[in-house]
Structures are given as structure tokens and as C-alpha cells.
Design a protein around this motif. Sequence first.
Motif, PDB file in Angstrom:
ATOM      1  N   PHE A 111     -26.801   5.067  47.371  1.00 31.22           N
ATOM      2  CA  PHE A 111     -25.397   5.036  46.947  1.00 31.22           C
ATOM      3  C   PHE A 111     -25.168   3.916  45.938  1.00 31.22           C
ATOM      4  O   PHE A 111     -25.517   2.765  46.181  1.00 31.22           O
ATOM      5  CB  PHE A 111     -24.498   4.840  48.184  1.00 31.22           C
ATOM      6  N   LEU A 112     -24.559   4.290  44.811  1.00 33.16           N
ATOM      7  CA  LEU A 112     -24.200   3.308  43.776  1.00 33.16           C
ATOM      8  C   LEU A 112     -22.867   2.675  44.158  1.00 33.16           C
ATOM      9  O   LEU A 112     -21.817   3.311  44.021  1.00 33.16           O
ATOM     10  CB  LEU A 112     -24.107   4.005  42.417  1.00 33.16           C
ATOM     11  N   SER A 113     -22.920   1.446  44.644  1.00 31.34           N
ATOM     12  CA  SER A 113     -21.715   0.757  45.106  1.00 31.34           C
ATOM     13  C   SER A 113     -21.433  -0.440  44.196  1.00 31.34           C
ATOM     14  O   SER A 113     -21.722  -0.381  42.989  1.00 31.34           O
ATOM     15  CB  SER A 113     -21.913   0.336  46.572  1.00 31.34           C
ATOM     16  N   SER A 114     -20.888  -1.498  44.762  1.00 32.59           N
ATOM     17  CA  SER A 114     -20.594  -2.719  43.987  1.00 32.59           C
ATOM     18  C   SER A 114     -20.741  -3.925  44.915  1.00 32.59           C
ATOM     19  O   SER A 114     -20.763  -3.762  46.136  1.00 32.59           O
ATOM     20  CB  SER A 114     -19.182  -2.637  43.412  1.00 32.59           C
ATOM     21  N   PRO A 115     -20.818  -5.146  44.357  1.00 39.93           N
ATOM     22  CA  PRO A 115     -21.133  -6.323  45.198  1.00 39.93           C
ATOM     23  C   PRO A 115     -19.918  -6.875  45.936  1.00 39.93           C
ATOM     24  O   PRO A 115     -19.654  -8.072  45.893  1.00 39.93           O
ATOM     25  CB  PRO A 115     -21.665  -7.353  44.187  1.00 39.93           C
ATOM     26  N   HIS A 116     -19.183  -6.007  46.640  1.00 40.43           N
ATOM     27  CA  HIS A 116     -17.930  -6.475  47.236  1.00 40.43           C
ATOM     28  C   HIS A 116     -18.131  -7.381  48.439  1.00 40.43           C
ATOM     29  O   HIS A 116     -17.181  -7.968  48.934  1.00 40.43           O
ATOM     30  CB  HIS A 116     -17.036  -5.275  47.593  1.00 40.43           C
ATOM     31  N   ARG A 117     -19.387  -7.503  48.900  1.00 45.62           N
ATOM     32  CA  ARG A 117     -19.626  -8.426  50.032  1.00 45.62           C
ATOM     33  C   ARG A 117     -20.131  -9.789  49.564  1.00 45.62           C
ATOM     34  O   ARG A 117     -20.354 -10.680  50.377  1.00 45.62           O
ATOM     35  CB  ARG A 117     -20.697  -7.841  50.958  1.00 45.62           C
ATOM     36  N   THR A 118     -20.371  -9.904  48.270  1.00 52.83           N
ATOM     37  CA  THR A 118     -20.986 -11.131  47.735  1.00 52.83           C
ATOM     38  C   THR A 118     -19.959 -12.271  47.679  1.00 52.83           C
ATOM     39  O   THR A 118     -18.886 -12.103  47.100  1.00 52.83           O
ATOM     40  CB  THR A 118     -21.547 -10.836  46.321  1.00 52.83           C
TER      41      THR A 118
ATOM     42  N   ILE B 277     -25.498   5.702  34.282  1.00 55.82           N
ATOM     43  CA  ILE B 277     -26.642   5.334  35.128  1.00 55.82           C
ATOM     44  C   ILE B 277     -27.406   6.570  35.570  1.00 55.82           C
ATOM     45  O   ILE B 277     -28.643   6.619  35.486  1.00 55.82           O
ATOM     46  CB  ILE B 277     -26.165   4.493  36.322  1.00 55.82           C
ATOM     47  N   GLY B 278     -26.678   7.610  36.004  1.00 58.42           N
ATOM     48  CA  GLY B 278     -27.339   8.822  36.491  1.00 58.42           C
ATOM     49  C   GLY B 278     -28.297   9.416  35.474  1.00 58.42           C
ATOM     50  O   GLY B 278     -29.403   9.855  35.802  1.00 58.42           O
ATOM     51  N   ARG B 279     -27.870   9.391  34.215  1.00 59.31           N
ATOM     52  CA  ARG B 279     -28.700   9.972  33.149  1.00 59.31           C
ATOM     53  C   ARG B 279     -30.058   9.260  33.060  1.00 59.31           C
ATOM     54  O   ARG B 279     -31.095   9.892  32.852  1.00 59.31           O
ATOM     55  CB  ARG B 279     -27.958   9.813  31.823  1.00 59.31           C
ATOM     56  N   VAL B 280     -30.023   7.947  33.220  1.00 62.09           N
ATOM     57  CA  VAL B 280     -31.281   7.185  33.129  1.00 62.09           C
ATOM     58  C   VAL B 280     -32.091   7.327  34.417  1.00 62.09           C
ATOM     59  O   VAL B 280     -33.326   7.313  34.380  1.00 62.09           O
ATOM     60  CB  VAL B 280     -31.018   5.702  32.781  1.00 62.09           C
TER      61      VAL B 280
ATOM     62  N   LEU C  60     -31.602  15.004  44.226  1.00 65.72           N
ATOM     63  CA  LEU C  60     -30.375  15.431  43.557  1.00 65.72           C
ATOM     64  C   LEU C  60     -29.662  14.192  43.000  1.00 65.72           C
ATOM     65  O   LEU C  60     -29.398  13.240  43.726  1.00 65.72           O
ATOM     66  CB  LEU C  60     -29.449  16.145  44.549  1.00 65.72           C
ATOM     67  N   VAL C  61     -29.379  14.232  41.703  1.00 68.86           N
ATOM     68  CA  VAL C  61     -28.682  13.120  41.045  1.00 68.86           C
ATOM     69  C   VAL C  61     -27.242  13.546  40.768  1.00 68.86           C
ATOM     70  O   VAL C  61     -27.013  14.508  40.023  1.00 68.86           O
ATOM     71  CB  VAL C  61     -29.385  12.731  39.722  1.00 68.86           C
ATOM     72  N   THR C  62     -26.279  12.846  41.383  1.00 71.23           N
ATOM     73  CA  THR C  62     -24.876  13.058  41.010  1.00 71.23           C
ATOM     74  C   THR C  62     -24.545  12.025  39.931  1.00 71.23           C
ATOM     75  O   THR C  62     -25.326  11.098  39.690  1.00 71.23           O
ATOM     76  CB  THR C  62     -23.928  12.918  42.221  1.00 71.23           C
TER      77      THR C  62
ATOM     78  N   ARG D 126     -30.408   0.273  32.445  1.00 69.71           N
ATOM     79  CA  ARG D 126     -31.777   0.765  32.638  1.00 69.71           C
ATOM     80  C   ARG D 126     -32.425   0.121  33.858  1.00 69.71           C
ATOM     81  O   ARG D 126     -33.211   0.762  34.562  1.00 69.71           O
ATOM     82  CB  ARG D 126     -32.611   0.514  31.376  1.00 69.71           C
ATOM     83  N   ASP D 127     -32.100  -1.151  34.114  1.00 71.40           N
ATOM     84  CA  ASP D 127     -32.660  -1.826  35.299  1.00 71.40           C
ATOM     85  C   ASP D 127     -32.037  -1.275  36.580  1.00 71.40           C
ATOM     86  O   ASP D 127     -32.728  -1.099  37.592  1.00 71.40           O
ATOM     87  CB  ASP D 127     -32.440  -3.338  35.198  1.00 71.40           C
ATOM     88  N   ILE D 128     -30.731  -0.996  36.521  1.00 67.25           N
ATOM     89  CA  ILE D 128     -30.070  -0.415  37.704  1.00 67.25           C
ATOM     90  C   ILE D 128     -30.694   0.952  38.006  1.00 67.25           C
ATOM     91  O   ILE D 128     -31.038   1.267  39.151  1.00 67.25           O
ATOM     92  CB  ILE D 128     -28.559  -0.230  37.448  1.00 67.25           C
ATOM     93  N   ALA D 129     -30.844   1.765  36.953  1.00 72.97           N
ATOM     94  CA  ALA D 129     -31.385   3.115  37.136  1.00 72.97           C
ATOM     95  C   ALA D 129     -32.822   3.061  37.647  1.00 72.97           C
ATOM     96  O   ALA D 129     -33.214   3.880  38.497  1.00 72.97           O
ATOM     97  CB  ALA D 129     -31.319   3.882  35.818  1.00 72.97           C
TER      98      ALA D 129
END
Length: 291
Positions: free
Chosen positions: A92-99, A10-13, A2-4, A169-172
Motif C-alpha cells: 500500500f502506497l501511504s504517507s509518513p503520518h506516524r513519523t 509511481i504505478g507506471r514506474v 496487479l498494479v493500481t 523511481r526509488d519509491i517505485a
Amino acid sequence: MLVTGATGRIGRVVIDQLLHAGVPVRALTRRTEAGATLPAKVEVFTGDLAAPETLDPALNGAGPVFLVWTAPPQTAAAVVERLAAHVQRVVFLSSPHRTPHPFFRQPNPMAVLHADIERLIAATGLESTIIRPGMLASNSLAWWAPAIQTGEVVRWPHGAAETAPVDDRDIAAVAARALYQDGHVGADYVLTGPESLTQAAQVDAIADALGRQIAFEEITPDEFRRLSEGMVPSSVVDMLLAAWSAAVGRPAYITAAVADILGTAPRTFRQWAADHATVFTEGSQPSATSR
Ligand SMILES: NC(=O)c1ccc[n+]([C@@H]2O[C@H](COP(=O)([O-])OP(=O)(O)OC[C@H]3O[C@@H](n4cnc5c(N)ncnc54)[C@H](OP(=O)(O)O)[C@@H]3O)[C@@H](O)[C@H]2O)c1
């Protein structure tokens, strides 16, 4: 699967990538009419992350879920609980908040929400993969295409701020692998593009793709705040200004994750600009093949 966020960038790709791999795909959208824009093979479900009970039809009998959170935070706990009740695995699509790079360490309400959702996921015992893209290359469509399409000067703050834009496209592709391949459970991937580029250099790369010059004029943060009024929430403007300010004079954070996972080099920003040149000239959406 299932893609939300199925109708999003990103989801589309991710859907295209899963179909390409021969995986049956379900898609979630709040808008029944949006289902018609998705590939015919996709089973479309209407549901809203802000109304957790509406997700049940899509979740019943589903495999791994690609979770994109763009809804308000209030229902996150109830949604994660529902996911855990129905499925085994979430990407889960998150972000680099720990970097530990100053660009990613500035005040950022979206990162706070991402961290909360990660905690909720971990607490349920769901199998998870966390995907953390840095600045998306496609942000430049919203930022710079309007001025470039009309031949105006790109007026922007912190032109010397360096980022490593990552191609959607690379993320997807990474997200799709994490969904349909074994070996990604428990993984935490920070995804970046291959090069550190100033914002002015990114506009130059778009100019090269178009074969013409684009004038770039540095403006102050306050001018940027004024120009963004009524178009972008002030909390988002403040978040961006703080991140860019912290990124001036130091190279962007770059990882090898895309190459390690996909076995191919991440696309450069120049490649992204060349593939999306028509959007900057005509305002048209990129074709399916350029995605
Ligand atoms: N921009 C960046 O540089 C960056 C970097 C790192 C991480 N991110 C993260 O990436 C995510 C956004 O991904 P994106 O750019 O692919 O999305 P997007 O293009 O902004 O599209 C948003 C998607 O979310 C869906 N959506 C919105 N509200 C919803 C709700 N209440 N219930 C169900 N679906 C809802 C929309 O679907 P419908 O309208 O069809 O319902 C649409 O598919 C955010 O979490 C953002 O923080 C962005």
C-alpha cells in the motif's frame, strides 16, 4: 501482480520495474484508452476504486496488489474487503503520518484516509507492506515548471522550509521489490531522499540543471492561497502551508530505507532535476529512460 494507479507517477514506474524483473503484470485504469499508453506486455483491466464490483476481473487469479488510493474514501472498506477475498498480499502506497517530525504532524486529510486504509488492511489479515514516501521530487513539476517554462519568477511561500524530496523511481523500485521479493511482509518503510533542502535550494538545483538562473520570490501564505484559487483545492493548499510552515528552520526527516532495501544510494534532487530538465524547458514528458 496487479498494479493500481498504473497510469500515475509511481504505478507506471512500478510496472516498468516488475517487467524488468520478468514478472507478469496486470494494470488497472478507469480509462480504456489509457491502456494503450502502457507497455504492450501488460494485461490491462478497466476498473474503478469508486465502484468496487468493477475490480473483480482484475483481481480474479491475481498475485500481490500494489494499491494506490486516489479515489474518495467512501468505497475503501468495500475495496479492501474485495482484495482480501481474492489475493494474499498488498503493498500500500501511504504517507509518513506516524513519523514524529513536525512536517508530517500537521492536519492532513489524505493522511487520515491513509491511516484508515491501513487499519482496514490490518483488520482483514492480508499480508501487507506499507510504503510511506515523504515529499515526491516530481511535485516540483506541477509547482514550478509552469513559471520556469515561461521564464517567470517562481513565487512561493515558506522558501526556507526544508524537505528531503524522494525520487519517484526509488519509491517505485522499493514497491516493486516488496511485490516480487520475499522478506517484506509486515514491513513499514518511510522513504525519503538523501538531503534536506530548502524549497529555494530545490529551485536552485533545477536552475543548475538548466544552466540558467531562476528568480525565486518569497510570497506570503495568503498570496499563495490567492494564486492557487481555482487550481488547487483549498484543503490541499492549507495542508501544504501548514506542513511547510512547520518545516522552517529545522532539517528534514531523512531515512536510510531506500539504500537499505535497494542496496544503492537514493537519487539526489539534483539527479532528479537533471533527468527531468527537458520538462522545465519544453514542457515535454520525461523519456522512458529518464524515469
Ligand atoms: N505527492 C506526494 O508528495 C505524495 C507523498 C506521499 C504519498 N503520496 C500518495 O501517492 C498517491 C498518488 O500516487 P501517484 O502520484 O503515483 O498518482 P497520480 O500520478 O496522481 O495518478 C493517480 C492514479 O490513480 C488512478 N485513479 C484515480 N482515481 C481512481 C479511481 N477512482 N479508481 C482507480 N484508479 C484511480 C489514476 O488512474 P486512471 O486515471 O488511469 O484511472 C492514476 O493512475 C496518493 O495516495 C498520495 O497521497 C503522494
